[in-house]
Design an enzyme around this catalytic site. Structure first.
Site, PDB file in Angstrom:
ATOM      1  N   LEU A  64       0.832  -1.202   0.000  1.00 44.54           N
ATOM      2  CA  LEU A  64       0.000   0.000   0.000  1.00 44.54           C
ATOM      3  C   LEU A  64       0.869   1.255   0.000  1.00 44.54           C
ATOM      4  CD1 LEU A  64      -2.535  -1.156   2.762  1.00 44.54           C
ATOM      5  CD2 LEU A  64      -2.722  -1.427   0.287  1.00 44.54           C
ATOM      6  N   PRO A  65       1.645   1.465  -1.065  1.00 44.98           N
ATOM      7  CA  PRO A  65       2.458   2.680  -1.115  1.00 44.98           C
ATOM      8  C   PRO A  65       1.552   3.916  -1.107  1.00 44.98           C
ATOM      9  CG  PRO A  65       2.586   1.479  -3.193  1.00 44.98           C
ATOM     10  CD  PRO A  65       1.768   0.658  -2.262  1.00 44.98           C
ATOM     11  N   HIS A  66       2.009   4.957  -0.468  1.00 38.20           N
ATOM     12  CA  HIS A  66       1.202   6.179  -0.412  1.00 38.20           C
ATOM     13  C   HIS A  66       2.114   7.388  -0.221  1.00 38.20           C
ATOM     14  CE1 HIS A  66       1.520   4.489   3.662  1.00 38.20           C
ATOM     15  NE2 HIS A  66       1.589   5.734   4.072  1.00 38.20           N
ATOM     16  N   ALA A  67       1.609   8.520  -0.662  1.00 40.96           N
ATOM     17  CA  ALA A  67       2.395   9.749  -0.569  1.00 40.96           C
ATOM     18  C   ALA A  67       1.483  10.957  -0.668  1.00 40.96           C
ATOM     19  CB  ALA A  67       3.432   9.800  -1.695  1.00 40.96           C
TER      20      ALA A  67
END
Length: 154
Positions: A64-67
């Site tokens: 769950l990459p997030h930025a």
């Protein structure tokens, strides 16, 4: 917050293989650019910066990459199903093949957290992940994600 709000049909893609975690980040950024108009270079930079704080591979083949991204006004997501899993430094040391990346405005507070909670809760469901893995068609993947969870608010 629902998957219908987070995920446009054109933000879902099946990728044959990513040679590395960094290549996967570029694939995510390219999809975010084409689906949401986000600048790919800024997306890669923001994702890699977030990963440097700790990997976003949550286990069981899910990441769950997030930025936070400047210039957007609401939380957006992209979904990638990898036909061949890639090493992602996940908490369980397993390679990743189900990836849902989230992008939030720089000043997003609770909405970003609600979206992360929704995505995390949803992709913890092993049966749902198996269903996703068994359907390598972007339209079907979008339907599975939005139909199964569209009524659940975070």
């Amino acid at each position: 917050m629902t998957f219908l709000e987070l995920l446009k049909p054109q933000a879902v893609k099946v990728v044959a293989a990513a040679s590395s975690k960094k290549r996967l980040m570029h694939d995510i950024a390219e999809l975010a650019e084409s689906a949401h108009g986000l600048p790919a270079a800024a997306v890669v930079e923001a994702l890699m910066e977030r990963e440097s704080l700790g990997p976003t591979g949550v286990g069981h083949g899910v990441a769950l990459p997030h930025a936070r991204i400047s210039g957007i006004d609401e939380v957006r997501g992209v979904f990638i199903l990898l036909e061949k899993p890639v090493e992602f430094e996940s908490v369980d040391r397993q390679p990743v093949d189900v990836v849902l990346a989230l992008f939030a405005p720089e000043d997003a507070g609770v909405e970003h957290l609600k979206a992360l909670a929704l995505v995390s809760r949803t992709l913890r469901d092993a049966a749902l992940c198996n269903k996703l893995r068994a359907n390598p068609d972007p339209a079907t993947l979008h339907t599975i994600l939005t139909a199964d969870r569209s009524s659940q608010a975070a």
